[in-house]
Design an enzyme around this catalytic site. Structure first.
Site, PDB file in Angstrom:
ATOM      1  N   GLY A   1       0.839  -1.194   0.000  1.00 20.92           N
ATOM      2  CA  GLY A   1       0.000   0.000   0.000  1.00 20.92           C
ATOM      3  C   GLY A   1       0.868   1.234   0.000  1.00 20.92           C
ATOM      4  CB  SER A   2       2.541   3.050   2.760  1.00 15.07           C
ATOM      5  OG  SER A   2       1.373   3.261   3.500  1.00 15.07           O
TER       6      SER A   2
ATOM      7  CG  ASP B   1       4.702  16.096  -6.920  1.00 20.36           C
ATOM      8  OD1 ASP B   1       4.647  15.445  -5.866  1.00 20.36           O
ATOM      9  OD2 ASP B   1       5.736  16.231  -7.590  1.00 20.36           O
TER      10      ASP B   1
ATOM     11  NE  ARG C   1       0.816  11.963  -1.843  1.00 20.69           N
ATOM     12  CZ  ARG C   1       1.972  11.341  -1.725  1.00 20.69           C
ATOM     13  NH1 ARG C   1       3.091  12.027  -1.700  1.00 20.69           N
ATOM     14  NH2 ARG C   1       2.027  10.026  -1.626  1.00 20.69           N
TER      15      ARG C   1
ATOM     16  CD  GLU D   1      -4.207   9.849  -4.851  1.00 20.81           C
ATOM     17  OE1 GLU D   1      -4.948   9.003  -5.371  1.00 20.81           O
ATOM     18  OE2 GLU D   1      -3.109  10.154  -5.326  1.00 20.81           O
TER      19      GLU D   1
HETATM   20  C1  LIG Z   1     -11.717   3.657   0.051  1.00 16.04           C
HETATM   21  C2  LIG Z   1     -10.320   3.528  -0.479  1.00 16.04           C
HETATM   22  C3  LIG Z   1     -10.043   3.968  -1.765  1.00 16.04           C
HETATM   23  C4  LIG Z   1      -8.754   3.828  -2.288  1.00 16.04           C
HETATM   24  N1  LIG Z   1      -8.520   4.202  -3.588  1.00 16.04           N
HETATM   25  C5  LIG Z   1      -7.328   3.853  -4.169  1.00 16.04           C
HETATM   26  C6  LIG Z   1      -7.118   4.009  -5.587  1.00 16.04           C
HETATM   27  O1  LIG Z   1      -7.963   4.545  -6.324  1.00 16.04           O
HETATM   28  N2  LIG Z   1      -5.957   3.541  -6.112  1.00 16.04           N
HETATM   29  C7  LIG Z   1      -4.995   2.951  -5.369  1.00 16.04           C
HETATM   30  O2  LIG Z   1      -3.987   2.529  -5.911  1.00 16.04           O
HETATM   31  N3  LIG Z   1      -5.150   2.806  -4.003  1.00 16.04           N
HETATM   32  C8  LIG Z   1      -6.288   3.239  -3.415  1.00 16.04           C
HETATM   33  N4  LIG Z   1      -6.479   3.056  -2.053  1.00 16.04           N
HETATM   34  C9  LIG Z   1      -5.417   2.471  -1.259  1.00 16.04           C
HETATM   35  C10 LIG Z   1      -4.745   3.493  -0.353  1.00 16.04           C
HETATM   36  O3  LIG Z   1      -3.980   4.403  -1.096  1.00 16.04           O
HETATM   37  C11 LIG Z   1      -3.926   2.684   0.659  1.00 16.04           C
HETATM   38  O4  LIG Z   1      -4.850   2.054   1.526  1.00 16.04           O
HETATM   39  C12 LIG Z   1      -2.958   3.523   1.424  1.00 16.04           C
HETATM   40  O5  LIG Z   1      -1.933   3.966   0.564  1.00 16.04           O
HETATM   41  C13 LIG Z   1      -2.347   2.791   2.606  1.00 16.04           C
HETATM   42  O6  LIG Z   1      -1.878   1.555   2.230  1.00 16.04           O
HETATM   43  P1  LIG Z   1      -2.280   0.233   3.068  1.00 16.04           P
HETATM   44  O7  LIG Z   1      -3.755   0.258   3.262  1.00 16.04           O
HETATM   45  O8  LIG Z   1      -1.679  -0.957   2.410  1.00 16.04           O
HETATM   46  O9  LIG Z   1      -1.626   0.455   4.465  1.00 16.04           O
HETATM   47  P2  LIG Z   1      -0.121   0.168   4.885  1.00 16.04           P
HETATM   48  O10 LIG Z   1       0.845   0.704   3.893  1.00 16.04           O
HETATM   49  O11 LIG Z   1      -0.003  -1.277   5.251  1.00 16.04           O
HETATM   50  O12 LIG Z   1      -0.016   1.058   6.200  1.00 16.04           O
HETATM   51  C14 LIG Z   1      -0.655   0.688   7.421  1.00 16.04           C
HETATM   52  C15 LIG Z   1      -0.349   1.773   8.441  1.00 16.04           C
HETATM   53  O13 LIG Z   1       1.086   1.886   8.618  1.00 16.04           O
HETATM   54  C16 LIG Z   1       1.507   3.220   8.359  1.00 16.04           C
HETATM   55  N5  LIG Z   1       2.815   3.213   7.692  1.00 16.04           N
HETATM   56  C17 LIG Z   1       3.158   2.529   6.567  1.00 16.04           C
HETATM   57  N6  LIG Z   1       4.446   2.778   6.242  1.00 16.04           N
HETATM   58  C18 LIG Z   1       4.915   3.658   7.168  1.00 16.04           C
HETATM   59  C19 LIG Z   1       6.184   4.302   7.371  1.00 16.04           C
HETATM   60  N7  LIG Z   1       7.215   4.108   6.548  1.00 16.04           N
HETATM   61  N8  LIG Z   1       6.303   5.126   8.434  1.00 16.04           N
HETATM   62  C20 LIG Z   1       5.249   5.348   9.290  1.00 16.04           C
HETATM   63  N9  LIG Z   1       4.033   4.750   9.156  1.00 16.04           N
HETATM   64  C21 LIG Z   1       3.878   3.925   8.109  1.00 16.04           C
HETATM   65  C22 LIG Z   1       0.461   3.814   7.451  1.00 16.04           C
HETATM   66  O14 LIG Z   1       0.423   5.225   7.531  1.00 16.04           O
HETATM   67  C23 LIG Z   1      -0.808   3.169   7.982  1.00 16.04           C
HETATM   68  O15 LIG Z   1      -1.280   3.889   9.085  1.00 16.04           O
HETATM   69  C24 LIG Z   1      -7.734   3.261  -1.494  1.00 16.04           C
HETATM   70  C25 LIG Z   1      -8.020   2.847  -0.185  1.00 16.04           C
HETATM   71  C26 LIG Z   1      -9.278   2.958   0.324  1.00 16.04           C
HETATM   72  C27 LIG Z   1      -9.553   2.472   1.723  1.00 16.04           C
END
Ligand SMILES: Cc1cc2nc3c(=O)[nH]c(=O)nc-3n(C[C@H](O)[C@H](O)[C@H](O)COP(=O)(O)OP(=O)(O)OC[C@H]3O[C@@H](n4cnc5c(N)ncnc54)[C@H](O)[C@@H]3O)c2cc1C
Length: 271
Positions: A9-10, A122, A125, A248
């Site tokens: 995700g992130s 950019d 966001r 995002e």
């Molecule tokens: C309703 C919805 C719509 C979405 N739409 C899209 C879309 O159109 N396209 C798309 O590609 N994605 C989309 N997403 C995905 C969204 O961008 C991700 O959920 C988000 O980037 C977080 O990734 P993750 O859920 O895998 O969490 P993770 O990356 O597993 O993170 C879990 C927690 O750990 C924290 N964390 C992670 N890494 C770090 C770090 N290095 N330092 C500190 N804290 C950290 C995060 O902030 C979070 O709180 C959507 C998500 C939702 C719920």
């Protein structure tokens, strides 16, 4: 925009979906989740890697027609908020796209390749920050109206401790809104005028995402019973707000981007 996968995700650099060149086409395989508007979209921009071993720099984005038989809708998510927006999961199974539908440079560059893809954020966001400001503004306008109905009106010239607690809280929330709004305008202005704005875009997204959650929940509280009831929009806005602090790039990721920029550190140096 289909970036997120079941195991990433992130960390956008950890994409597993592959794109393999085959004549005049690329063949995409992998899974994508949380694709906003994926069901109703006509085009989906899919991020995939040309070579998993090369890490981030081999990641490219591809325009995929929603009608492509290789792009299969796996499910639609049931969510806390933004229920009017569909959120799709896709499976890409030998999904063939014309080579010209790769966005940007098809070559794998050792320098700057992934940075180009990340520059998408950019522009997106500030947009999400603007959505957060809009939601916060809606909450503030409605609560101002509701409090006025019961005779509570903030006096912006009087000290907070001389005002009813609800009025003082409203003044504080308005100040938070103003800060988020100004950061958002700056980031959007920079994007519109071609100025590098990665740090400002992340500042705006972090502040506006956090602020809209704070404001929407504070309004549920200030409105009393009607704040929690479905007869008003406060409960909906409280549910909708959290995603603006997640997609995002989450709150934590925005702060990480800002810290890297301020400290002059790379993503490898500050994780
Ligand atoms: C309703 C919805 C719509 C979405 N739409 C899209 C879309 O159109 N396209 C798309 O590609 N994605 C989309 N997403 C995905 C969204 O961008 C991700 O959920 C988000 O980037 C977080 O990734 P993750 O859920 O895998 O969490 P993770 O990356 O597993 O993170 C879990 C927690 O750990 C924290 N964390 C992670 N890494 C770090 C770090 N290095 N330092 C500190 N804290 C950290 C995060 O902030 C979070 O709180 C959507 C998500 C939702 C719920």
């Amino acid at each position: 925009m289909a970036i997120t996968e079941p195991d990433m995700g992130s960390d956008s650099g950890a994409i597993r979906t592959t794109a393999v060149k085959d004549g005049d086409e690329y063949v995409l395989n992998g899974e994508k989740i949380f694709v906003t508007a994926g069901e109703r979209a006509e085009l989906v921009v899919v991020w995939a890697t040309l070579d998993r071993d090369l890490g981030k720099k081999a990641i490219k984005s591809f325009v995929v027609e929603r009608s492509n038989p290789g792009l299969k809708l796996a499910r639609l998510e049931h969510k806390l908020g933004i229920r009017a927006s569909d959120t799709a999961a896709f499976s890409l199974q030998d999904c063939r796209v014309p080579a010209q539908d790769l966005l940007g440079d098809p070559e794998i560059r050792t320098e700057g390749g992934f940075g180009g893809a990340m520059q998408t954020f950019d522009n997106t966001r500030p947009l999400v920050a603007a959505m957060a400001c809009g939601l916060a503004r809606g909450c503030l306008d409605l609560i101002t109206e509701k409090l006025a109905e019961v005779g509570v009106e903030p006096d912006h010239d009087a000290p907070l401790h001389r005002q009813p607690a609800a009025a003082a809280r409203l003044v504080e929330l308005e100040a938070e809104f103003e800060a988020a709004y100004l950061l958002t305008l700056r980031a959007a202005w920079m994007a519109d005028n071609g100025h590098p704005n990665s740090m400002e875009a992340s500042m705006a997204k972090a502040k506006a995402g956090r602020t809209c959650v704070e404001i929407s929940l504070a309004c549920v509280e200030l409105a009393g019973a009607s704040g929690y009831a479905e007869t008003e929009l406060f409960e909906k806005w409280a549910r909708d707000s959290k995603i603006l602090d997640i997609f995002e790039g989450t709150q934590q990721i925005q702060l990480l981007v800002v810290a890297r920029r301020l400290l002059g550190l790379t993503s490898a140096q500050l994780k």
